[in-house]
Design a protein around this motif. Structure first.
Motif, PDB file in Angstrom:
ATOM      1  N   GLY A  11       0.803  -1.208   0.000  1.00 37.54           N
ATOM      2  CA  GLY A  11       0.000   0.000   0.000  1.00 37.54           C
ATOM      3  C   GLY A  11       0.836   1.258   0.000  1.00 37.54           C
ATOM      4  N   ASN A  12       2.135   1.107   0.234  1.00 35.34           N
ATOM      5  CA  ASN A  12       3.055   2.238   0.177  1.00 35.34           C
ATOM      6  C   ASN A  12       3.406   2.494  -1.287  1.00 35.34           C
ATOM      7  N   PRO A  13       3.031   3.641  -1.849  1.00 34.56           N
ATOM      8  CA  PRO A  13       3.176   3.825  -3.299  1.00 34.56           C
ATOM      9  C   PRO A  13       4.610   3.855  -3.798  1.00 34.56           C
ATOM     10  N   THR A  14       5.554   4.303  -2.994  1.00 30.45           N
ATOM     11  CA  THR A  14       6.945   4.304  -3.453  1.00 30.45           C
ATOM     12  C   THR A  14       7.497   2.884  -3.496  1.00 30.45           C
ATOM     13  N   ASP A  15       7.249   2.124  -2.448  1.00 34.04           N
ATOM     14  CA  ASP A  15       7.772   0.762  -2.395  1.00 34.04           C
ATOM     15  C   ASP A  15       7.109  -0.146  -3.414  1.00 34.04           C
ATOM     16  N   ASP A  16       5.777  -0.056  -3.511  1.00 37.97           N
ATOM     17  CA  ASP A  16       5.082  -0.917  -4.461  1.00 37.97           C
ATOM     18  C   ASP A  16       5.484  -0.613  -5.896  1.00 37.97           C
ATOM     19  N   CYS A  17       5.903   0.611  -6.142  1.00 36.59           N
ATOM     20  CA  CYS A  17       6.297   1.009  -7.491  1.00 36.59           C
ATOM     21  C   CYS A  17       7.494   0.222  -7.996  1.00 36.59           C
ATOM     22  N   TRP A  18       8.547   0.110  -7.166  1.00 34.78           N
ATOM     23  CA  TRP A  18       9.763  -0.550  -7.668  1.00 34.78           C
ATOM     24  C   TRP A  18       9.903  -1.996  -7.215  1.00 34.78           C
ATOM     25  N   ARG A  19       9.249  -2.364  -6.111  1.00 37.00           N
ATOM     26  CA  ARG A  19       9.426  -3.719  -5.613  1.00 37.00           C
ATOM     27  C   ARG A  19       8.468  -4.710  -6.260  1.00 37.00           C
ATOM     28  N   CYS A  20       7.395  -4.215  -6.869  1.00 33.20           N
ATOM     29  CA  CYS A  20       6.423  -5.124  -7.471  1.00 33.20           C
ATOM     30  C   CYS A  20       6.727  -5.431  -8.931  1.00 33.20           C
ATOM     31  N   GLY A  21       7.634  -4.689  -9.525  1.00 37.61           N
ATOM     32  CA  GLY A  21       7.973  -4.938 -10.916  1.00 37.61           C
ATOM     33  C   GLY A  21       8.769  -6.216 -11.072  1.00 37.61           C
ATOM     34  N   SER A  22       8.581  -6.884 -12.192  1.00 36.54           N
ATOM     35  CA  SER A  22       9.265  -8.162 -12.410  1.00 36.54           C
ATOM     36  C   SER A  22      10.755  -7.979 -12.665  1.00 36.54           C
ATOM     37  N   ASP A  23      11.168  -6.787 -13.033  1.00 38.00           N
ATOM     38  CA  ASP A  23      12.557  -6.595 -13.423  1.00 38.00           C
ATOM     39  C   ASP A  23      13.325  -5.651 -12.494  1.00 38.00           C
ATOM     40  N   TRP A  24      12.809  -5.405 -11.281  1.00 38.56           N
ATOM     41  CA  TRP A  24      13.445  -4.400 -10.440  1.00 38.56           C
ATOM     42  C   TRP A  24      14.863  -4.790 -10.033  1.00 38.56           C
ATOM     43  N   THR A  52      17.182  -6.150 -11.765  1.00 39.89           N
ATOM     44  CA  THR A  52      18.149  -5.843 -12.817  1.00 39.89           C
ATOM     45  C   THR A  52      17.939  -4.460 -13.407  1.00 39.89           C
ATOM     46  N   ASN A  53      17.002  -3.722 -12.866  1.00 39.60           N
ATOM     47  CA  ASN A  53      16.734  -2.367 -13.338  1.00 39.60           C
ATOM     48  C   ASN A  53      16.619  -1.437 -12.140  1.00 39.60           C
ATOM     49  N   ARG A  54      17.758  -1.163 -11.525  1.00 40.79           N
ATOM     50  CA  ARG A  54      17.781  -0.320 -10.341  1.00 40.79           C
ATOM     51  C   ARG A  54      17.203   1.060 -10.624  1.00 40.79           C
ATOM     52  N   GLN A  55      17.409   1.558 -11.823  1.00 39.15           N
ATOM     53  CA  GLN A  55      17.025   2.926 -12.122  1.00 39.15           C
ATOM     54  C   GLN A  55      15.511   3.108 -12.207  1.00 39.15           C
ATOM     55  N   ARG A  56      14.776   2.034 -12.140  1.00 30.63           N
ATOM     56  CA  ARG A  56      13.322   2.119 -12.020  1.00 30.63           C
ATOM     57  C   ARG A  56      12.933   2.941 -10.784  1.00 30.63           C
ATOM     58  N   LEU A  57      13.780   2.897  -9.770  1.00 28.57           N
ATOM     59  CA  LEU A  57      13.514   3.634  -8.534  1.00 28.57           C
ATOM     60  C   LEU A  57      13.250   5.113  -8.794  1.00 28.57           C
ATOM     61  N   ALA A  58      13.944   5.686  -9.762  1.00 27.42           N
ATOM     62  CA  ALA A  58      13.815   7.121 -10.036  1.00 27.42           C
ATOM     63  C   ALA A  58      12.418   7.502 -10.504  1.00 27.42           C
TER      64      ALA A  58
END
Length: 511
Positions: free
Chosen positions: A80-93, A95-101
């Motif tokens: 439910g935390n929008p920042t965490d769910d954004c990058w941790r729920c992706g299948s490629d996070w 190997t794609n650290r820059q998704r965090l941005a």
């Protein structure tokens, strides 16, 4: 050959050598680090607040939708935390650290960090010469004139000799390693922009200075004595500090002053400190009126006294944080800041004289009565109360001190991973005591013992698997630009000499 043709050729050679000289000494082109905070102030801060609420509601709705499914019960995301769910729920996070941005929220959501730049891996924890840092060190990476996504090869404790001066467009990403930054000065973000600091411990920072420190490959400057802040933001913009654990510093854990704006402080764990966070330089410093800062999903933990935050001027959105204790007050301010408190949980101390969440610092009520301080949906525990102010104070705000604490579960959920991801907390056993430092936690627990070294490949840390990152495609190099320009100029030389009347030369010379 006619005189006119000779003039045309001479003009083209002048243009060629101008471009050659200019491009030879010009570094790859990136967005300018020039900080113009006045132009970067969001014209409608209330819209940023509404955007934050929409993203939060979307994440909470998604969690509710999948809450009964098996994958939701075993997933590390869908909190439910929008920042965490954004990058941790992706299948490629992994190997794609820059998704965090892309996962920022609030006023600092435009912080790019090192997005689009190459991966720089810190392999050396030393900091022997701040004026001439060694390649492989953290200091060497943060001063470079290019976007960099900075990671770490292994667990390490970086003991700074003097304050770490950061250049624009940098991400310090501690995921996959246990990273401690401590020592003299700690992290300084001054007159730069687009910085992300993620998943590192910052603690036991002390004043230092009166020495030369490098802030870019081409600039070494004399620095006076620093205050001993954990993270000092000075005249900077587009800054995001996320999932860090901060404690035991001489001055503030995070200070943002001198016209800094466009900042988000989220998902951090603060503990063992007096003056936690200062926002605004001085009551009379008018440029701080442009300051816009979001403070969200943080856990204000053990042994904190005051300034969570202490605000001067500006617009401060304090949302969905958990204030577990304070000794004097939680939120203070002077010089008429706007403070918008929404959905926080405030747990007052046992001291009957310290139940008030708010404090107007050195200001009479006749002066602060019109300041815009709002509380909406906050949960008050153990006698805590918020004193609102401003024109149009309604029953909605005055009732904030008596909200039923049944909604506290939402705050628990949103702040459950605050601090370094998976790292221990004082209340959960450990994290407040570090070997070699005084002032450790009274809690009995395992303590951190960082190791220095190099590593590679995949690593398993805190239950997450992080894989090696290949650098993204590099920007067009100077040599490539020169070669391409030379080819274009050669074509222009050939066509220009055959152009009657020298019209092409005239057009080029007047560009």
């Amino acid at each position: 050959m006619s005189l006119r043709s000779c003039s045309i050729i001479a003009a083209h050679f002048c243009i060629f050598f101008f471009f050659f000289f200019f491009l030879t000494f010009l570094p790859p082109v990136y967005p300018s680090p020039l900080n113009l905070t006045l132009s970067r102030q969001h014209a409608n801060p209330k819209e940023v607040v509404r955007h934050f609420q929409r993203k939060l509601n979307s994440s909470l709705s998604r969690r509710e939708l999948y809450s009964t499914r098996q994958e939701a019960q075993t997933s590390t995301c869908l909190t439910g935390n929008p920042t965490d769910d954004c990058w941790r729920c992706g299948s490629d996070w992994r190997t794609n650290r820059q998704r965090l941005a892309d996962c920022g929220i609030g006023f600092g959501q435009s912080a790019l960090g090192g997005k689009g730049g190459r991966i720089y891996v810190v392999t050396d924890s030393s900091d022997t010469d701040p004026a001439n840092p060694k390649p492989g060190t953290l200091r060497y990476g943060v001063i470079l004139d290019e976007p960099l996504w900075i990671t770490f090869s292994a667990d390490m404790t970086i003991r700074l000799k003097h304050e770490l001066m950061m250049n624009s467009y940098k991400t310090i990403d501690g995921r996959g390693a246990n990273i401690h930054i401590t020592g003299n000065g700690c992290i300084t973000i001054q007159y730069v922009s687009n910085i992300i600091i993620h998943n590192v411990h910052v603690h036991h920072c002390k004043p230092s200075g009166n020495t030369n420190i490098r802030s870019s490959p081409t600039h070494v400057g004399y620095r006076g004595r620093s205050d001993g802040d954990g993270i000092s933001i000075f005249g900077a913009s587009n800054i995001w500090i996320d999932h860090c654990s901060l404690s035991y510093c001489t001055d503030g854990l995070i200070d943002a002053i001198m016209g800094s704006t466009g900042i988000t402080v989220s998902n951090n764990y603060f503990s063992h400190h007096d003056e936690v966070m200062l926002l605004g330089h001085d009551d009379k410093y008018l440029p701080d009126s442009t300051m816009q800062i979001t403070i969200a999903f943080n856990l204000f933990g053990e042994a904190l006294v005051q300034r969570m935050p202490r605000c001067r001027r500006g617009y401060i959105h304090v949302v969905n944080n958990d204030f577990t204790s304070w000794e004097m007050y939680a939120i203070g301010g002077s010089a008429n800041p706007t403070i918008n408190s929404q959905g926080n949980r405030y747990i007052a101390p046992t001291n009957p004289d310290a139940k008030e969440v708010t404090k107007r610092v050195d200001t009479d009520e006749s002066q602060w009565a019109n300041w815009n301080w709002r509380s909406e949906g906050d949960v008050m525990v153990n006698g805590a109360f918020f004193v609102p102010s401003g024109a149009g104070v309604s029953a909605q705000y005055s009732k904030a001190s008596s909200v039923d604490p049944k909604s506290a579960a939402l705050v628990d959920q949103l702040t459950m991973n605050a601090g370094v991801i998976g790292g221990p907390r004082d209340s959960g056993g450990g994290g407040g005591s570090y070997p070699g430092f005084s002032g450790g936690s009274s809690a009995s627990a395992t303590t951190y013992s960082g190791s220095n070294g190099s590593g590679g490949g995949n690593s398993d840390y805190f239950g997450f698997i992080f894989s090696s990152d290949a650098p993204p495609t590099a920007p067009l190099s100077t040599a490539s630009i020169i070669l391409l320009s030379s080819l274009i100029i050669s074509v222009l030389l050939f066509t220009g000499t055959t152009n009657q009347g020298g019209q092409l030369s005239l057009q080029l010379l007047t560009l």
